[in-house]
Design a protein around this motif. Structure first.
Motif, short mmCIF file in Angstrom:
data_model
loop_
_atom_site.label_atom_id
_atom_site.label_comp_id
_atom_site.label_asym_id
_atom_site.label_seq_id
_atom_site.Cartn_x
_atom_site.Cartn_y
_atom_site.Cartn_z
N VAL A 92 0.74 -14.11 1.14
CA VAL A 92 0.65 -12.83 1.62
C VAL A 92 0.71 -13.34 3.18
N VAL A 93 1.23 -12.36 3.12
CA VAL A 93 1.25 -12.27 4.89
C VAL A 93 1.43 -10.19 5.36
N ARG A 94 0.84 -9.91 5.58
CA ARG A 94 0.20 -9.11 5.91
C ARG A 94 0.60 -7.98 7.17
N THR A 95 1.12 -7.02 7.46
CA THR A 95 1.42 -5.71 8.54
C THR A 95 1.52 -4.58 8.50
N THR A 96 1.95 -4.38 9.52
CA THR A 96 2.19 -2.15 9.34
C THR A 96 3.29 -1.66 9.47
N VAL A 97 4.05 -0.79 8.60
CA VAL A 97 5.29 -0.27 9.17
C VAL A 97 5.34 1.27 9.54
N ARG A 98 7.05 1.42 9.77
CA ARG A 98 6.86 3.30 10.53
C ARG A 98 7.28 3.90 8.91
N VAL A 99 7.44 4.57 8.77
CA VAL A 99 8.46 5.42 7.85
C VAL A 99 8.83 6.81 8.57
N GLY A 100 10.02 6.67 9.43
CA GLY A 100 9.76 8.02 10.50
C GLY A 100 8.80 7.51 11.25
N LEU A 101 7.89 8.95 11.52
CA LEU A 101 6.55 7.84 12.49
C LEU A 101 5.86 8.17 12.04
N ASP A 102 5.64 7.76 10.51
CA ASP A 102 3.89 8.00 9.49
C ASP A 102 3.75 6.26 8.93
N LYS A 103 2.18 6.11 9.32
CA LYS A 103 2.20 4.28 9.42
C LYS A 103 1.82 3.93 7.68
N TYR A 104 2.30 3.08 7.70
CA TYR A 104 1.68 2.30 5.71
C TYR A 104 1.96 1.05 6.36
N ALA A 105 0.39 0.57 5.40
CA ALA A 105 -0.42 -0.55 5.62
C ALA A 105 0.62 -1.66 4.26
N ALA A 106 1.06 -2.31 4.61
CA ALA A 106 2.52 -3.22 4.10
C ALA A 106 2.14 -4.81 4.00
N GLN A 107 2.32 -5.44 2.76
CA GLN A 107 2.19 -6.82 2.95
C GLN A 107 3.35 -7.59 2.63
N GLY A 108 4.01 -9.17 2.62
CA GLY A 108 4.57 -9.62 2.42
C GLY A 108 4.21 -10.58 1.46
N VAL A 109 4.74 -10.43 -0.07
CA VAL A 109 4.65 -11.60 -0.78
C VAL A 109 5.79 -12.38 -1.26
N THR A 110 5.53 -13.87 -1.74
CA THR A 110 6.38 -14.35 -2.21
C THR A 110 7.17 -13.81 -3.79
N PRO A 111 8.71 -14.01 -3.34
CA PRO A 111 8.42 -12.83 -5.11
C PRO A 111 8.09 -14.32 -6.73
N ALA A 112 9.17 -15.42 -6.35
CA ALA A 112 8.40 -16.42 -7.30
C ALA A 112 7.31 -16.41 -8.05
N GLY A 113 7.78 -16.43 -9.36
CA GLY A 113 6.30 -16.79 -9.73
C GLY A 113 5.17 -15.97 -9.96
N LEU A 114 5.83 -14.32 -9.48
CA LEU A 114 4.45 -13.39 -8.46
C LEU A 114 3.68 -12.60 -9.55
N THR A 115 3.60 -12.15 -10.70
CA THR A 115 3.30 -11.99 -12.19
C THR A 115 2.12 -12.98 -12.75
N ARG A 116 2.68 -14.14 -12.04
CA ARG A 116 1.53 -15.15 -12.52
C ARG A 116 0.20 -14.80 -11.77
N THR A 117 0.33 -14.75 -10.60
CA THR A 117 -0.75 -14.22 -10.03
C THR A 117 -1.47 -13.06 -9.24
N TRP A 118 -0.52 -11.71 -9.59
CA TRP A 118 -0.66 -10.91 -8.63
C TRP A 118 0.42 -9.82 -9.77
#
Length: 862
Positions: free
Chosen positions: A586-612
């Motif tokens: 899990v790695v966290r960052t902030t992105v923008r859609v237009g000028l609006d700021k949104y909290a975001a994260q990156g997660v490993t897709p493999a087996g994701l539903t087992r842990t999250w």
């Protein structure tokens, strides 16, 4: 003439104006302190350190730009807006040739900056990617040492991939010498390096630790092939840096790499000189300035509203105490205008003295507040506290205007009625509440209810926070205007219980009924204190508890791996993956859609539903790839998205991408608004190390810890322990908000003591008459305590009701549930604190008033 009378009055009634002076002085100090924060956010400078020897710095634009063109009535309007991105934007290394070919350039020095934490014993305790003394630690290529410049004091430059040069400060703190081994955690797995040399900076470098690697190793750790952080440009002898900055800008524009930015992306290049180089080096300074503007504006606005409410109440009590004097002036033919001018000039005299004193006190107070924000990590130490003449000037002007307006409002009653009625009311308070006051109070009450309803519809914290405190102030103002009615109603309800306390209780009941206006002036600051304190203390727990609850429900992992350092390297995740075990980075960052700021994260897709489990309500996480995204319900509603829609956004480093919505989930408060595949986010953040690893396995903690033994600073936790750790971090963040509003609470507490002391002190003759009628000093003191506790009960009830309604609306809007987090012990502490202030501010003036002989007071001239 009225000015001369006003000066004589102020000189003769110094004690009577002391309460108003204190209220205005505290208000001016508070406004000045908040103003210095706001000015620092707008004009504060950041001194460069590492770029001291490079008069010109070329870097990537750190903003997302949006340009809109409107055609209306034959006219064209162009609006340009820019917002900062969360991570560092990088430049193409090939731009160095263009810069070197510009006339006037003597040397172009490429710069690479990336996280590089020395893993000494002290650094793993401090955590967060800092060095042994809490300094941020960064890695660079040795060729960029000339930007400062750093010069070797011992040893040699790094040549091999396993060589490193450390700065003198780190060497002294960690007791390093050439030939020693040092483990460094950078963007890859931790690696042991040989200290090949120690370097000292030319100018003083206070806010960062520098580690220098060979050019090849620095490129590997920077993980941005073909790109650089910035270029330092050294002009030829006699070349003006500003002139060279202009020439470089033109040269870059000719090659298609100008300083402008396109819509929704950060593609421009910035050429800076002087103090403008500082924000290029310290990226957190730009965000800190924005935060200071927000905090200073919010604190200043709330402080101003509270100050107006408190000052008006203080002046109303002061005018009420002089009712007989003003009535006599009316009776001897003083006109309404003359009385108003007299009171207005008195207020201006007191306001000028209090404003100047408060402004002088506010300047060091603003400095202390800024230093505390730096200590808490809310503001970087690299941002200089800026103090100009505008905050004190604005504070004095606001104090003068507030004092004059408060005097005008407080004098309306005594100047509008007939002189004979004024003389009658000077002895006995009118039992009727003026219709204008009653109507205004009801309008404000309705306005407060509307704000509470609106608050329940707001779903973002930046939108909710100002409305939250505005609703508290508006409802408290309604209480101030409706105060006499509320006090009479409370006296009626408490009449039975108070009779049981004896003569003191009966006297207290009679005083509350007869002096409802005076009692209301005491109830107002007490109500505001309880309401504001409860709101400040429970807003963050309400939001934080809801977020943690969603996170607890959504984490399915058996174990959580956390780091006391800069993060968990990918190599640690690879080490744990075996058989059917699932490891989610899990790695966290902030992105923008237009000028609006949104909290975001990156997660490993493999087996994701087992842990999250983010509680998917539409679509599926099975489709999460580097070309798709999962969004929260809030973000989906705001952006009008459903699974299958395309979404254009700007990643943390300014890279524009287009992804497809794969799923919509409900637990956005606990996991952020946007969730991407780990690989997409990790490639576009400054620190690609995982914040945590979610591990789904049947293995025991000891087995996992043994597998991670070679990775310093990593800890294997249960999900419950990880949740407790997150709670501690939230508490640290909450301290910033408590400090921000703490001054407002302190000012309100001072107003409570001030108003109570004024209210008791003016009743000296009343106490003397009671003693002549047979009451003992103890009975009078008991009466005062009973009155104070009755008013405290009323204020606590009203303040708690205001806070509960506001917090409930805030909870509904932000979490979807009417579940404000009210901590019983903290609430009791607030009530106890208000009770202590009430009893002390009542008892001390009461004892002083009762020291004088009753006969002396009763026969003295008024």
């Amino acid at each position: 003439m009225m000015l001369r009378y006003a000066l004589k009055t102020v000189r003769a009634r110094k004690a009577g104006f002391l309460g108003a002076f204190l209220a205005l002085m505290c208000a001016a100090a508070l406004i000045t302190a908040c103003g210095t924060l706001l000015e620092t956010g707008l004009r504060g400078t950041v001194r460069t350190e590492r770029y001291a020897a490079a008069p010109v710095v070329v870097s990537a634009d750190q903003n997302v730009h949006q340009r809109t063109v409107k055609h209306k009535k034959g006219k064209t309007k162009v609006k340009h807006k820019a917002k900062p991105i969360a991570e560092r934007a990088w430049l193409a290394a090939s731009l160095g040739d263009t810069l070197a070919g510009t006339p006037g350039v003597a040397r172009v020095i490429p710069e690479l900056t990336f996280p590089a934490t020395p893993l000494t014993e002290a650094s793993t305790d401090t955590g967060g990617g800092t060095g042994a003394d809490g300094r941020a630690a960064y890695g660079h290529a040795w060729e960029s040492a000339a930007l400062t410049p750093y010069r070797l004091t011992s040893g040699t430059a790094p040549e091999a991939a396993t060589d490193v040069v450390v700065d003198r400060h780190l060497a002294e703190r960690a007791r390093l010498a050439p030939g020693d081994r040092l483990t460094v955690q950078s963007t890859r797995a931790p690696r042991s390096y040989r200290v090949s040399g120690i370097a000292a900076p030319g100018p003083d470098v206070r806010h960062q630790t520098a580690l220098f690697f060979s050019a090849a190793e620095a490129r590997r750790l920077a993980a941005h092939p073909g790109q650089v952080t910035a270029f330092g440009v050294v002009p030829e002898a006699g070349t003006d840096p500003e002139r060279l900055r202009h020439d470089l800008t033109e040269a870059l524009r000719d090659t298609g790499n100008g300083t402008g930015g396109s819509k929704g992306a950060s593609t421009g290049v910035r050429v800076t000189t002087g103090d403008a180089r500082g924000p290029v080096e310290f990226l957190d300074a730009a965000g800190a300035r924005t935060k200071l503007v927000s905090m200073g504006g919010a604190m200043g606005g709330t402080s101003l509203l509270v100050a107006v409410l408190v000052v008006v109440g203080t002046f109303a009590l002061s005018v009420q105490q002089r009712h007989r004097e003003l009535a006599l002036l009316r009776a001897v033919a003083a006109t309404t205008g003359q009385v108003r001018r007299l009171l207005g000039r008195e207020a201006l005299i007191v306001g000028a003295a209090a404003g100047i004193a408060g402004a002088l006190l506010g300047l060091p107070l603003g400095g202390l507040l800024f230093d505390r924000f730096v200590a808490l990590g809310a503001v970087p130490a690299t941002l200089r506290h800026t103090t100009g003449f505008l905050p004190p000037l604005a504070a004095v002007a606001a104090t003068l205007l507030g004092a004059w307006a408060a005097a005008r409002i407080a004098s309306r009653r005594v100047t509008r009625i007939r002189p004979a009625e004024a003389l009658a009311e000077a002895r006995t308070e009118s039992p009727r509440t003026p219709w204008g006051r009653l109507l205004t109070g009801l309008v404000l009450l309705a306005g407060g209810v509307v704000l509470v309803v609106v608050l329940g519809m707001l779903r973002t914290e930046p939108a909710s926070t100002p409305v939250t405190f505005l609703a508290v102030v508006v409802l408290s103002t309604a209480v101030a205007l409706l105060g006499p009615l509320l006090v009479r109603a409370a006296a009626l309800l408490l009449a039975g219980p108070l009779r049981l306390t004896g003569h003191g209780g009966r006297l207290a009941t009679a005083n509350l009924r007869a002096g409802a206006a005076r009692a209301a002036s005491v109830v107002t600051p007490l109500t505001l204190l309880v309401a504001m304190a409860c709101t400040v203390l429970f807003v963050q727990p309400t939001l934080g508890d809801a977020a943690r609850a969603q996170a607890r429900e959504g984490v399915r992992a058996d174990w959580v791996v956390a780091s006391r350092g800069p993060g968990v390297p990918a190599a640690a995740a690879h080490r744990l993956r075996s058989g059917e075990d699932v490891v989610t980075e899990v790695v966290r960052t902030t992105v923008r859609v237009g000028l609006d700021k949104y909290a975001a994260q990156g997660v490993t897709p493999a087996g994701l539903t087992r842990t999250w489990d983010p509680d998917v309500v539409a679509g599926s996480l099975d489709g999460l790839t580097e070309r798709t995204v999962a969004v929260s319900e809030l973000a989906a509603d705001q952006l009008g998205l459903v699974p299958g829609d395309a979404l254009k956004l700007t990643l943390g480093d300014g890279t524009a991408v287009e992804v497809t919505v794969a799923a919509v989930y409900a637990r956005g408060l606990g996991f952020g608004d946007l969730t991407f595949a780990h690989g997409l986010v990790a490639a576009h953040v400054d620190n690609p190390l995982a914040a945590t690893l979610l591990v789904g396995t049947d293995r025991a903690r000891g087995d996992l810890a043994a597998a991670l033994r070679e990775f310093p600073g990593l800890t294997v936790l249960t999900p419950a322990a990880a949740d407790s750790l997150q709670a501690e971090r939230q508490q640290a963040n909450a301290e910033v908000n408590l400090l921000a509003m703490g001054l407002v609470l302190a000012f309100t507490a001072i107003a409570v003591v001030n108003t109570l002391a004024m209210s008791v002190s003016e009743r000296v003759r009343e106490f003397a008459l009671l003693r002549l009628a047979g009451a003992t000093r103890r009975q009078v003191r008991r009466m005062l305590r009973t009155e104070g506790l009755s008013l405290l009960l009323l204020a606590t009830t009203l303040g708690s009701a205001i806070a509960l309604s506001v917090l409930t609306a805030f909870s509904v809007g932000m979490t979807g549930q009417a579940a404000p987090a009210v901590l019983p012990l903290v609430y009791l502490a607030v009530v106890a604190g208000a009770g202590c202030l009430t009893l002390v501010a009542t008892a001390l003036p009461g004892r002083v008033a009762l020291r004088v002989r009753a006969v002396t007071v009763a026969t003295a001239r008024e």
